[in-house]
Design an enzyme around this catalytic site. Structure first.
Site, short mmCIF file in Angstrom:
data_model
loop_
_atom_site.label_atom_id
_atom_site.label_comp_id
_atom_site.label_asym_id
_atom_site.label_seq_id
_atom_site.Cartn_x
_atom_site.Cartn_y
_atom_site.Cartn_z
N TYR A 50 0.82 -1.22 0.00
CA TYR A 50 0.00 0.00 0.00
C TYR A 50 0.85 1.26 0.00
CZ TYR A 50 -3.92 -3.01 1.52
OH TYR A 50 -4.88 -3.97 1.63
N HIS A 83 0.41 -11.57 1.51
CA HIS A 83 -0.57 -10.73 0.83
C HIS A 83 -1.23 -11.43 -0.36
CE1 HIS A 83 -1.48 -6.25 -0.34
NE2 HIS A 83 -2.54 -7.02 -0.43
#
Length: 269
Positions: free
Chosen positions: A43, A103
């Site tokens: 992110y 992830h």
């Protein structure tokens, strides 16, 4: 039930730009009552999330912090996973995270090479719990065979237009959390007649109905993204909304399917 210290609702922090906003957003969320924050290496906002945590009035021990690493192009080799985990902690400014996820099962991901490093993070206290994200049931089985640490959570896109029945049953069977990201399908739930009907019945918003529908399920937690105090409060208020059997049946009957996240590297492609 799975690990008991994971709040049922947390703050999702993904955004395409303006990563600096998450310092103030996290402070605001903690101020209005959130006690879980979810971010990720990919992110690009961990340092700002960490700033929000560090400058809030809430003690670190009261905040459930989750992050993720191992994505399509980071880190660049399996030898760097340990350093990537350390990097997450450094950017967040914490000695440990409460939940550390793989992830995506993509890029350098190989269960036999990557997961032992996650086990090491668990054993050394850098991660209090280990999770996986965006896996299929088959990949979950494969990972669980290698992991020594208990699988605490599996994070996936989940909402009334993508109910994830198979993965929910899997989570119940193996006693871990299914953590729903994009729980309002990037606003698509506003345009679903069945959800609108339930919202009108209870005098609430469609996003609150979607979140309440998820929270009505065992082993499910949610991490809606919100950047305004009003939306944060509305999301938290969904915890007080009790849907009756008729409401649940109406939402379960929705035939439309919609996927927010569907990259080429997804394991189902």
């Amino acid at each position: 039930m799975p690990i008991g210290d994971l709040p049922r609702i947390g703050l999702g922090t993904y955004s395409d730009d303006d990563q600096e906003q998450w310092a103030e957003n996290v402070r605001t969320a903690l101020d209005v009552g959130y006690r879980a924050v979810d971010t990720a290496h990919a992110y690009g906002n961990e340092q700002y999330v960490g700033e929000g945590i560090a400058t809030s009035s809430v003690d670190r021990e009261e905040i459930f912090v989750a992050t993720k690493t191992v994505h399509l192009d980071l880190p660049s080799s399996s030898d760097e996973v340990g350093a990537a985990i350390d990097g997450c902690l450094d950017r967040l400014g914490v000695e440990y995270v409460d939940l550390l996820y793989v992830h995506w099962p993509s890029g350098i991901y190989d269960h036999e090479e990557i997961l032992p490093t996650f086990d090491e993070a668990y054993e050394t206290g850098k991660a209090r719990h280990i999770g996986l994200s965006n896996f299929t049931p088959e990949l979950l089985d494969e990972a669980r065979e290698v992991l020594d640490a208990p699988l605490a959570a599996h994070q996936v896109e989940m909402h009334p237009l993508r109910p994830q029945k198979e993965l929910h049953e899997y989570a119940q069977r193996h006693d871990h959390w299914l953590v729903a990201y994009s729980p309002i399908a990037k606003g698509e739930v506003f345009d679903v007649p069945e959800i609108e009907t339930v919202a009108e019945k209870h005098d609430v918003t469609p996003p609150q109905v979607s979140i309440a529908w998820l929270l009505a399920k065992d082993n499910v937690a949610v991490i809606p993204k919100a950047s305004s105090k009003a939306h944060m409060r509305d999301n938290l208020a969904a915890r007080e909304l009790t849907l009756d059997a008729e409401d649940i049946t109406r939402i379960d009957s929705i035939e439309r399917r919609y996927r927010v996240v569907d990259p080429e590297h997804a394991p189902w492609n």
